[in-house]
Scaffold this motif. Sequence first.
Motif, short mmCIF file in Angstrom:
data_model
loop_
_atom_site.label_atom_id
_atom_site.label_comp_id
_atom_site.label_asym_id
_atom_site.label_seq_id
_atom_site.Cartn_x
_atom_site.Cartn_y
_atom_site.Cartn_z
N CYS A 154 0.90 -1.19 -0.03
CA CYS A 154 0.04 -0.02 0.03
C CYS A 154 1.20 1.28 -0.01
CB CYS A 154 -1.08 -0.01 1.28
SG CYS A 154 -2.09 1.50 1.30
N ARG A 155 1.17 1.96 -1.06
CA ARG A 155 2.09 2.94 -1.40
C ARG A 155 1.50 4.26 -1.84
NH1 ARG A 155 6.84 0.60 -4.69
NH2 ARG A 155 7.20 -0.59 -2.72
N PHE A 156 1.68 5.30 -1.35
CA PHE A 156 1.34 6.53 -1.71
C PHE A 156 2.93 7.17 -2.41
CE2 PHE A 156 -1.56 5.54 1.61
CZ PHE A 156 -2.66 6.24 1.00
N VAL A 157 2.64 7.09 -3.81
CA VAL A 157 3.96 7.68 -4.40
C VAL A 157 3.72 9.25 -4.74
CG1 VAL A 157 5.34 7.62 -6.59
CG2 VAL A 157 4.15 5.59 -5.67
N CYS A 158 4.51 10.01 -3.87
CA CYS A 158 4.43 11.38 -3.77
C CYS A 158 5.49 12.11 -4.58
CB CYS A 158 4.55 12.03 -2.23
SG CYS A 158 3.39 11.21 -1.08
N ASP A 159 5.52 11.71 -5.99
CA ASP A 159 6.51 12.13 -6.75
C ASP A 159 5.92 13.31 -7.67
OD1 ASP A 159 8.27 12.62 -8.73
OD2 ASP A 159 8.29 10.53 -9.49
N PRO A 160 6.49 14.61 -7.60
CA PRO A 160 5.90 15.63 -8.18
C PRO A 160 5.86 15.44 -9.56
CG PRO A 160 8.31 16.15 -7.54
CD PRO A 160 7.79 14.91 -6.58
N LYS A 161 6.58 14.67 -10.25
CA LYS A 161 6.27 14.32 -11.45
C LYS A 161 5.27 13.52 -12.06
CE LYS A 161 10.39 12.22 -12.16
NZ LYS A 161 10.79 12.16 -11.02
N ARG A 162 4.79 12.63 -11.31
CA ARG A 162 3.56 11.90 -11.32
C ARG A 162 3.10 11.09 -9.92
NH1 ARG A 162 0.34 11.10 -15.64
NH2 ARG A 162 1.93 10.57 -16.90
N PRO A 163 2.17 12.03 -9.39
CA PRO A 163 1.74 11.19 -7.88
C PRO A 163 1.00 10.04 -8.26
CG PRO A 163 1.52 13.66 -7.81
CD PRO A 163 1.86 13.32 -9.24
N ALA A 164 1.26 8.99 -7.38
CA ALA A 164 0.13 7.80 -7.84
C ALA A 164 0.05 7.01 -6.57
CB ALA A 164 1.28 6.97 -8.72
N PHE A 165 -0.79 6.03 -6.49
CA PHE A 165 -1.06 5.32 -5.47
C PHE A 165 -1.37 3.80 -6.03
CE2 PHE A 165 -4.76 3.00 -3.47
CZ PHE A 165 -4.25 2.82 -2.04
N VAL A 166 -0.60 2.78 -5.34
CA VAL A 166 -0.56 1.57 -5.73
C VAL A 166 -0.87 0.61 -4.44
CG1 VAL A 166 0.80 -0.28 -6.65
CG2 VAL A 166 1.33 2.07 -7.14
N ALA A 167 -1.64 -0.38 -4.48
CA ALA A 167 -2.00 -1.23 -3.42
C ALA A 167 -2.65 -2.54 -4.01
CB ALA A 167 -3.33 -0.39 -2.53
N THR A 168 -2.02 -3.40 -3.09
CA THR A 168 -2.94 -4.77 -3.33
C THR A 168 -4.23 -4.89 -2.66
OG1 THR A 168 -0.77 -5.66 -2.88
CG2 THR A 168 -2.16 -7.30 -2.89
N GLY A 169 -5.19 -5.10 -3.51
CA GLY A 169 -6.33 -5.20 -2.79
C GLY A 169 -6.87 -6.54 -2.42
N ALA A 170 -8.23 -6.99 -2.34
CA ALA A 170 -8.95 -7.90 -1.92
C ALA A 170 -9.10 -8.86 -3.11
CB ALA A 170 -10.27 -7.83 -1.34
N VAL A 171 -9.44 -10.45 -2.83
CA VAL A 171 -9.58 -11.40 -3.87
C VAL A 171 -8.57 -11.32 -5.17
CG1 VAL A 171 -11.93 -11.81 -2.98
CG2 VAL A 171 -11.69 -9.98 -4.63
N GLY A 172 -7.43 -11.01 -4.96
CA GLY A 172 -6.35 -10.80 -6.02
C GLY A 172 -6.32 -9.51 -6.85
N GLN A 173 -7.13 -8.74 -6.27
CA GLN A 173 -7.16 -7.56 -6.95
C GLN A 173 -6.12 -6.40 -6.62
OE1 GLN A 173 -10.18 -6.04 -9.18
NE2 GLN A 173 -10.17 -8.40 -9.47
#
Length: 528
Positions: free
Chosen positions: A211-230
């Motif tokens: 569960c990662r909040f990518v606070c990169d001014p070039k491209r802010p992003a959020f990446v996370a492993t969800g439920a049931v393989g999502q």
Amino acid sequence: MVCDKQQADMEVDVIISGCGPVGALTCNLLGSLGVRTLVLEQDLAPHGQPRAFSCDDEALRIYQSTGLGAELQKDMRENRFAEYVGETGKRFAEVHTGSADFGFGYSPLWFFHQPKVEGVLREGMGRFPHVKLQVGASVESLEQDAAGVTVRYQLLQTGETRTVRGRYLLACDGARSGVRKALGIKMSGRAYGEPWLAVSGSVEGDAPELCRFVCDPKRPAFVATGAVGQFRWEFMLMPGETREEMERPETIKKLLAPYIDPERVHVERAQVYTFHCLNAARWRDGNVFLLGDAAHTMPPFMGQGLVSGMRDASNLAWKIQRVVRGLAPASLLDTYEEERRPHVEAVQKLCVRVGHLFLARNRWVAGARDMVMRALQRIPRVRRFIQGFEFKQPPMHERGYYLGGGHAPESAEGTYFIQPKVRLQSGKEVLLDDAIGNDFAVLCRANAPSAQVAAARGLAEALGARLLAVQSSGADGSDVPAVEDITGKLGDWFSRHDSDVVVLRPDRFVFGAVKAERLPELRDALGV
């Protein structure tokens, strides 16, 4: 249209417009309370899109109150760790969500797959013969008088028009609420101009849990492993980028590549959205109430959008039941917005502040943020505040239906009651709410003098509430139904608030906590 119930094809206590997660939850809550309910949903089938993604400990407790908690939780994933990283990928903050415990029975961050949640909630509605879901039903018009609301709707498959009469209409029909628009209620606030691309899908083979909040001014992003393989990936669009460009498969592959082999990803949904922070001018118009996104929209940075709608449902459902059954005056319903709006606004402000941390677009500002955050966390108390998720807005009502009219400093009234594990007299260990049911509850100390226990029993009977005595671990039996306080947390709560008796509302907020000599005052405030 004349508001004459004789003209209606059906008469119910409550009409719900919309059967998304909030509408379906509200229906289950009302159904469990015996309230006759009709749900009107325009779509013929659930949309099947994984839009909402996360919920918290309060949400799981609300699901628990419907009797569907275990079924829903089995397909969720508990998140135990979240991190914030800067431009270089180096971490500058972390939140240990798995070890954070606010006392409500669950850890505070869970990921779910919305189609599964909606499926369980819709199936749960079938438990109640006094509940009906009408799909393919488009609300055409509404009219209300002092006694209720008449709704005219069209069955989209046949073109047939029908009317239904209800005491109350609940608009759970989303941010573009047709009911809200029909009432002429305006939304105000801020529409943020930064569009985002949300990508949901599954991954072939092994994938990291993160569960990662990518606070990169070039491209802010959020990446996370969800439920049931999502998985969920979200990317902020940069100036000049268009929806059409960003939603192309080749663009999505490029965006995913830094995080995972895009050839292993099966994309189920990729959609550009712009988030808003808005509130309706009023959440009630006569016998019509707005809930969830129909009443307020939330920036996504704390995952509180759906949860806020769930809190609305939990707050309002039991109040409607008591009014419909003649157990409370209609004025009780005025406390819905009085209690909920201040909390929603506080959560919105918190989401905006977290967003500012997340979305720094200037490289020098972002670098300074990273250094300051690392430096601050060398202070133990600040580190505990961040890692323990203590910046999350606590559930509390400053004003409303409480002894004394709301929460005062150091008082228990208006706070969310704890939910530790307890042992039943059968020896089974359960979470507290499973022992006290879904109505009002009166808790007292098991070792209290018999006169105090008798007074607490009288209060519970007058209120139609469950009475439970809290018994310390290893203590002798009680003359009234009791639970064993195996963690000691209930006894600590009573001592901390210097109380002998506590009355819990059905939504598990503390109506009042008093010493025994103040029981008459408590009864007067409850009107029993």
